[in-house]
Design a protein around this motif. Structure first.
Motif, PDB file in Angstrom:
ATOM      1  N   ILE A   1       0.894  -1.169   0.096  1.00  0.00           N
ATOM      2  CA  ILE A   1       0.001   0.005   0.116  1.00  0.00           C
ATOM      3  C   ILE A   1       0.910   1.259  -0.025  1.00  0.00           C
ATOM      4  O   ILE A   1       0.689   2.232  -0.659  1.00  0.00           O
ATOM      5  N   TRP A   2       1.777   1.287   0.763  1.00  0.00           N
ATOM      6  CA  TRP A   2       2.679   2.539   1.078  1.00  0.00           C
ATOM      7  C   TRP A   2       3.593   2.564  -0.450  1.00  0.00           C
ATOM      8  O   TRP A   2       3.501   3.937  -0.951  1.00  0.00           O
ATOM      9  N   GLN A   3       4.128   1.575  -0.942  1.00  0.00           N
ATOM     10  CA  GLN A   3       4.664   1.906  -2.302  1.00  0.00           C
ATOM     11  C   GLN A   3       3.726   2.246  -3.350  1.00  0.00           C
ATOM     12  O   GLN A   3       4.220   3.276  -4.106  1.00  0.00           O
ATOM     13  N   ALA A   4       2.476   1.927  -3.428  1.00  0.00           N
ATOM     14  CA  ALA A   4       1.508   2.210  -4.412  1.00  0.00           C
ATOM     15  C   ALA A   4       1.390   3.735  -4.069  1.00  0.00           C
ATOM     16  O   ALA A   4       1.063   4.573  -5.095  1.00  0.00           O
ATOM     17  N   ALA A   5       1.168   4.084  -2.864  1.00  0.00           N
ATOM     18  CA  ALA A   5       0.829   5.489  -2.493  1.00  0.00           C
ATOM     19  C   ALA A   5       1.936   6.224  -3.113  1.00  0.00           C
ATOM     20  O   ALA A   5       1.706   7.566  -3.798  1.00  0.00           O
TER      21      ALA A   5
ATOM     22  N   ALA B   1      -6.743   0.743  -5.173  1.00  0.00           N
ATOM     23  CA  ALA B   1      -6.699   0.054  -6.474  1.00  0.00           C
ATOM     24  C   ALA B   1      -5.505  -0.305  -7.037  1.00  0.00           C
ATOM     25  O   ALA B   1      -5.144  -1.328  -7.520  1.00  0.00           O
ATOM     26  N   ALA B   2      -4.535   0.667  -6.906  1.00  0.00           N
ATOM     27  CA  ALA B   2      -3.174   0.514  -7.264  1.00  0.00           C
ATOM     28  C   ALA B   2      -2.403  -0.685  -6.337  1.00  0.00           C
ATOM     29  O   ALA B   2      -1.524  -1.224  -7.001  1.00  0.00           O
ATOM     30  N   ALA B   3      -2.892  -0.733  -5.288  1.00  0.00           N
ATOM     31  CA  ALA B   3      -2.260  -1.786  -4.464  1.00  0.00           C
ATOM     32  C   ALA B   3      -2.998  -3.229  -4.416  1.00  0.00           C
ATOM     33  O   ALA B   3      -2.653  -4.038  -3.767  1.00  0.00           O
TER      34      ALA B   3
ATOM     35  N   LEU C   1       1.623   7.745   4.062  1.00  0.00           N
ATOM     36  CA  LEU C   1       2.757   8.090   3.650  1.00  0.00           C
ATOM     37  C   LEU C   1       3.637   8.265   5.055  1.00  0.00           C
ATOM     38  O   LEU C   1       4.752   7.812   4.905  1.00  0.00           O
ATOM     39  N   LEU C   2       3.341   8.697   6.236  1.00  0.00           N
ATOM     40  CA  LEU C   2       3.981   9.136   7.195  1.00  0.00           C
ATOM     41  C   LEU C   2       3.885   8.063   8.300  1.00  0.00           C
ATOM     42  O   LEU C   2       4.542   8.426   9.293  1.00  0.00           O
ATOM     43  N   GLY C   3       2.844   7.240   8.340  1.00  0.00           N
ATOM     44  CA  GLY C   3       2.560   6.023   9.096  1.00  0.00           C
ATOM     45  C   GLY C   3       3.922   5.438   9.822  1.00  0.00           C
ATOM     46  O   GLY C   3       4.129   5.142  11.140  1.00  0.00           O
ATOM     47  N   PRO C   4       4.811   4.965   8.711  1.00  0.00           N
ATOM     48  CA  PRO C   4       5.987   4.287   9.377  1.00  0.00           C
ATOM     49  C   PRO C   4       7.037   5.241  10.222  1.00  0.00           C
ATOM     50  O   PRO C   4       7.741   4.772  11.073  1.00  0.00           O
ATOM     51  N   MET C   5       6.549   6.583  10.243  1.00  0.00           N
ATOM     52  CA  MET C   5       7.518   7.335  11.256  1.00  0.00           C
ATOM     53  C   MET C   5       7.012   7.049  12.720  1.00  0.00           C
ATOM     54  O   MET C   5       7.707   7.136  13.682  1.00  0.00           O
TER      55      MET C   5
END
Length: 234
Positions: free
Chosen positions: A41-45, A64-66, A84-88
């Motif tokens: 999901i992160w990469q698609a975003a 849809a992209a993921a 986008l920033l959740g991994p932070m």
């Protein structure tokens, strides 16, 4: 906040979901599948955001992209900003943990200096020292998107609050703990901002890392010595 498009001390330490459990152990099969989905999901975003801009991409388009449902995206990430920033968030207590877990006789500044220098030496993506083009793309996205800059600023404030809490618990002085935490986190933020600025400008990774290590040492030395002799007006 820095001006739009400029490096800022409030820039985040951005990294892709790394596939490990919070305590560093290798995850089990279920956890690996969850993290693989989160990473997809992160990469698609990121690809969509880079191509069209953060504000012009919907959660439905990310899903849809993921190749997942919109609900799945919200199950993993509460908001579009979180995608986008959740991994932070996995790293918000890193500074506090380094101080809490330091060896007897080691100062808070020494603990954070050691932690930061280790990250720089490892070319850790959380510092912006990754040779992946995606790391630079994400950094640019954040600095060019006001809502993401605001979110990153909130992250750094919470990281400072966590550290202040640890220091206050040890020393019994909450006010001085806030002062110390602001200075110590300020060093980290300044180093991160300089790394991000130079990486976005295309400077060589190894040279940026060498200069970042020197900056980190000098900045922590300045904090340890205090500011009594700093910038005395002639």
């Amino acid at each position: 906040m820095a001006a739009r498009g400029a490096a800022s001390a409030d820039e985040p330490a951005v990294r892709e979901p790394d596939g490990r459990s919070p305590d560093g152990r290798a995850p089990g099969l279920r956890e690996r599948k969850k993290r693989q989905t989160a990473s997809r999901i992160w990469q698609a975003a990121v690809e969509l955001f880079v191509e069209r801009g953060f504000d012009k991409v919907s959660v439905a388009e990310i899903a849809a992209a993921a190749d997942v449902s919109k609900m799945t995206v919200f199950n993993y990430f509460g908001t579009k900003e979180d995608v986008l920033l959740g991994p932070m968030e996995e790293h918000v207590a890193d500074a506090a943990d380094a101080v809490r877990d330091r060896a007897p006789g080691e100062s808070a500044a020494d603990a954070l200096r050691r932690q930061l220098l280790d990250l720089i030496e490892a070319r850790d993506a959380s510092v912006g020292l990754s040779d992946s083009p995606r790391t630079v793309q994400v950094l640019r996205l954040v600095t060019e998107t006001p809502v993401l800059l605001h979110r990153a600023h909130s992250f750094h404030l919470r990281r400072q609050q966590f550290l202040a809490g640890v220091l206050a618990a040890e020393t019994g002085d909450a006010v001085l703990a806030e002062v110390a935490a602001a200075q110590l986190i300020g060093v980290r933020n300044a180093v991160f901002a300089e790394v991000h600025r130079r990486r976005a400008a295309g400077d060589p990774l190894d040279q940026v890392a060498t200069d970042a290590a020197r900056l980190a040492r000098d900045a922590f030395d300045l904090v340890e010595k205090g500011l009594s002799g700093y910038a005395v007006k002639a």
